[in-house]
Design an enzyme around this catalytic site. Structure first.
Site, PDB file in Angstrom:
ATOM      1  N   TYR A 192      -1.316  10.791   1.938  1.00 32.63           N
ATOM      2  CA  TYR A 192      -2.149  11.053   0.762  1.00 32.63           C
ATOM      3  C   TYR A 192      -1.985  12.487   0.280  1.00 32.63           C
ATOM      4  CZ  TYR A 192      -4.230   6.597   1.951  1.00 32.63           C
ATOM      5  OH  TYR A 192      -4.403   5.265   2.221  1.00 32.63           O
ATOM      6  N   ASP A 235       0.844  -1.196   0.000  1.00 34.38           N
ATOM      7  CA  ASP A 235       0.000   0.000   0.000  1.00 34.38           C
ATOM      8  C   ASP A 235       0.884   1.252   0.000  1.00 34.38           C
ATOM      9  OD1 ASP A 235      -2.939   0.889   0.322  1.00 34.38           O
ATOM     10  OD2 ASP A 235      -1.991   1.920   2.003  1.00 34.38           O
ATOM     11  N   HIS A 247      -7.130  -6.724  -0.270  1.00 28.12           N
ATOM     12  CA  HIS A 247      -6.041  -5.765  -0.155  1.00 28.12           C
ATOM     13  C   HIS A 247      -5.067  -6.093   0.966  1.00 28.12           C
ATOM     14  CE1 HIS A 247      -4.013  -1.971  -0.677  1.00 28.12           C
ATOM     15  NE2 HIS A 247      -4.290  -1.578   0.545  1.00 28.12           N
TER      16      HIS A 247
END
Length: 282
Positions: free
Chosen positions: A203, A98, A259
């Site tokens: 992010y 990730d 995931h």
């Protein structure tokens, strides 16, 4: 499994990391969001008898420091370099899941003599696009939302447990792959002072990281690179994007998996890493 806690000084603060195992081969495992270094515990248990394993909390996450700046991949690659120097390691095999993936790649591309192999597990490489390699920002709603850090933090904090559990369950092939005890630990970790904001800064840094990775990709990696997506989420993206940044790529799709690959399929991840180590020494 015997793990020891460490504090590794980096400019402006310190990273927390877990260390286990022994031997000449070292593996550094970088976690994703919304997780901490604990996500690697099952993989570590399978590999620590043969290798040293170091799993840090990324800056802004877990028990590491939570600065206002420095969440771009190249700055965090320097955090990894400090980690290797702390443990007196000439080289390490990097693994990224990730948001840990861009950091692992940036380390491999920025500090080439220090990285023996790279394994990318359900990992985006922001800014690297091409035929058959989409821009992930257009595919997952939360990627844009999280970049508006102040708004996202305020809204998520209203019920952080429900928000995080949505990802653990709805992005997992097995919705129970992350146990209630682990969910509670992650919620605790992300509820501390500065923790939610710090994690969202990963992010917020995507545009800067995207420019960095595009620039780094012009000089392809020559070390062994393994890139695997899960059947449910990134699928063939990981291998395809890795082929744009590296010459020696193996990869594929982990079947019946979502995931959270290190927790859903720890043996598959251990096998991927072991194959990368073998390829590096061949």
């Amino acid at each position: 499994m015997t793990q020891t806690n460490h504090r590794i000084p980096v400019p402006g603060g310190a990273l927390h990391a877990l260390h286990s195992g022994e031997g000449d081969t070292a593996i550094v495992m970088l976690h994703g969001w919304p997780q901490t270094c604990r996500e690697w515990n099952a993989v570590t248990a399978l590999m620590e008898n043969q290798h040293q394993i170091i799993a840090p909390d990324l800056r802004g996450c877990g028990d590491s420091f939570k600065p206002m700046l420095g969440y771009d991949a190249v700055t965090q690659a320097d955090d990894v370099l400090a980690l290797l120097d702390h443990f007196q390691l000439k080289q390490a095999h990097l693994v990224g899941h990730d948001v840990g993936g861009p950091v692992a790649y940036a380390f491999a591309a920025s500090h080439r003599s220090r990285c023996a192999s790279l394994s990318l597990i359900e990992a985006p490489l922001w800014g690297v696009v091409g035929d058959g390699v989409p821009d992930l920002l257009s595919m997952f709603w939360h990627l844009q939302f999280h970049q508006d850090v102040d708004l996202a933090e305020k809204l998520i904090r209203g019920d952080i447990g429900a928000y995080l559990e949505h990802f653990y369950r709805d992005f997992g092939f097995n919705p129970d792959a992350i146990s209630p005890a682990e969910v509670a630990e992650y919620v605790r970790a992300y509820s501390g002072i500065g923790a939610l904001r710090g994690s969202l800064m990963h992010y917020h840094a995507i545009p800067e990281t995207a420019e960095q990775l595009k620039k780094l990709s012009a000089d392809k990696l020559t070390i062994p690179v393994a890139a695997f997506g899960s059947e449910m989420v990134m699928s063939g993206y990981c291998q395809a994007v890795a082929a744009l940044v590296a010459e020696n790529v193996t990869g594929g799709v982990v079947p019946a998996c979502g995931h959270w690959v290190p927790e859903e399929k720890p043996q598959a991840v251990a096998d991927i890493i072991a194959a990368s180590i073998a390829a590096a020494s061949a």
